[in-house]
Design an enzyme around this catalytic site. Structure first.
Site, PDB file in Angstrom:
ATOM      1  N   HIS A 153       0.838  -1.199   0.000  1.00  0.00           N
ATOM      2  CA  HIS A 153       0.000   0.000   0.000  1.00  0.00           C
ATOM      3  C   HIS A 153       0.874   1.251   0.000  1.00  0.00           C
ATOM      4  CE1 HIS A 153      -3.268  -2.739   1.194  1.00  0.00           C
ATOM      5  NE2 HIS A 153      -4.079  -1.794   0.747  1.00  0.00           N
ATOM      6  N   LYS A 157      -0.532   4.887   4.539  1.00  0.00           N
ATOM      7  CA  LYS A 157      -1.405   3.955   5.258  1.00  0.00           C
ATOM      8  C   LYS A 157      -0.864   3.732   6.667  1.00  0.00           C
ATOM      9  CE  LYS A 157      -3.905  -0.427   4.803  1.00  0.00           C
ATOM     10  NZ  LYS A 157      -5.200   0.229   5.089  1.00  0.00           N
TER      11      LYS A 157
END
EC number: 1.17.1.8
Length: 266
Positions: A153, A157
């Site tokens: 990600h 995040k």
């Protein structure tokens, strides 16, 4: 559908607003942000160059009083605060927030006795189809295959592993008759010894603007099978959220996930 969005100025919030504005059966009636947000009072469609007449607000009770649905991809503490007010206003919730604790999830379940909620770590139709494929694969490859989950990600995040990766692990563990907590290995460092048979490993990558990549590796002797899902934008999450709202139109109460929304529940 009268919809309010929480986390309006975030990447997901903006995608949700755009999706609602471009959907014939949806109406944007509220846009929520925290009290210190510099965009409070601005039009929620300003980033698109559109005037919606909906101003970004921090008054949760006022916003939810006019909304049938709240779509919430924020942070656990924010989601739980919104939930407490939604229970009072009867505003059904679609929750994509990840990183909730066991106690917070128990709180969701308690409120769902009076309120209809869809809670899913990933609203994408493709990801939820992937969950089903993993269930089938895990049952077929239960012997002689080592299972590893690799997820990547963007650098912003804040939780790891991702909610989607954890859900993948839960689906696989359940298919094998196990609990994820009993078989998960979240980190390896130094002299770890041989891989424990039956364990499910996780590897986490964070960097750049990666929307979300997930691969499950079933590694056997002489072969390996990989099941992957890669997101190129957040549009699939937004469309899945609207699909969840349509599903909730016919629900008075209860805690559901995307398997229910898509009719994939056993």
């Amino acid at each position: 559908m009268k919809i309010a969005i929480a986390g309006t100025i975030g990447r997901m919030g903006k995608m949700l607003i755009e999706a609602v504005l471009n959907t014939a059966d949806a109406q944007l009636v509220g846009a929520l942000e925290h009290t210190s947000c510099p965009q409070l009072g601005e039009d929620a469609g300003a980033f698109l160059g559109k005037k919606t007449g909906v101003l970004i607000s921090s008054d949760v009770a006022q916003v939810l009083a006019n909304a049938q649905f709240l779509i919430d991809f924020t942070r656990p503490e924010g989601t739980m605060a919104h939930l407490a007010i939604a229970e009072k206003t009867g505003t059904k919730m679609i929750i994509g927030t990840t990183g909730l604790s066991a106690d917070q999830i128990a709180g969701l379940k308690k409120v769902s006795a009076n309120l209809a909620i869809v809670f899913a770590p990933n609203m994408s139709v493709g990801v939820n189809a992937t969950f089903k494929l993993l269930e089938i694969a895990a049952k077929m490859l239960s012997q002689g295959y080592d299972i590893e989950i690799i997820e990547a990600h963007h650098k912003h995040k804040v939780d790891a592993p991702s909610g989607t990766a954890l859900k993948m692990g839960e689906v696989i563990a359940e298919a094998l008759g196990e609990k994820l907590d009993d078989v998960a290995v979240y980190a390896r460092e130094g002299h770890t010894g041989e891989r424990k048979e039956g364990s499910i490993g996780f590897a986490i990558i964070r960097g750049g603007d990666i929307v979300g990549d997930h691969t499950v590796l079933f590694a056997g002797d002489g072969e390996r099978i990989e099941i992957s899902h890669k997101s190129s934008s957040r549009q699939s999450y937004a469309q899945g959220s609207l699909r969840a709202a349509r599903f909730l139109q016919n629900q008075k109460n209860g805690l559901f996930d995307m398997q229910d929304v898509l009719g994939l529940r056993k």
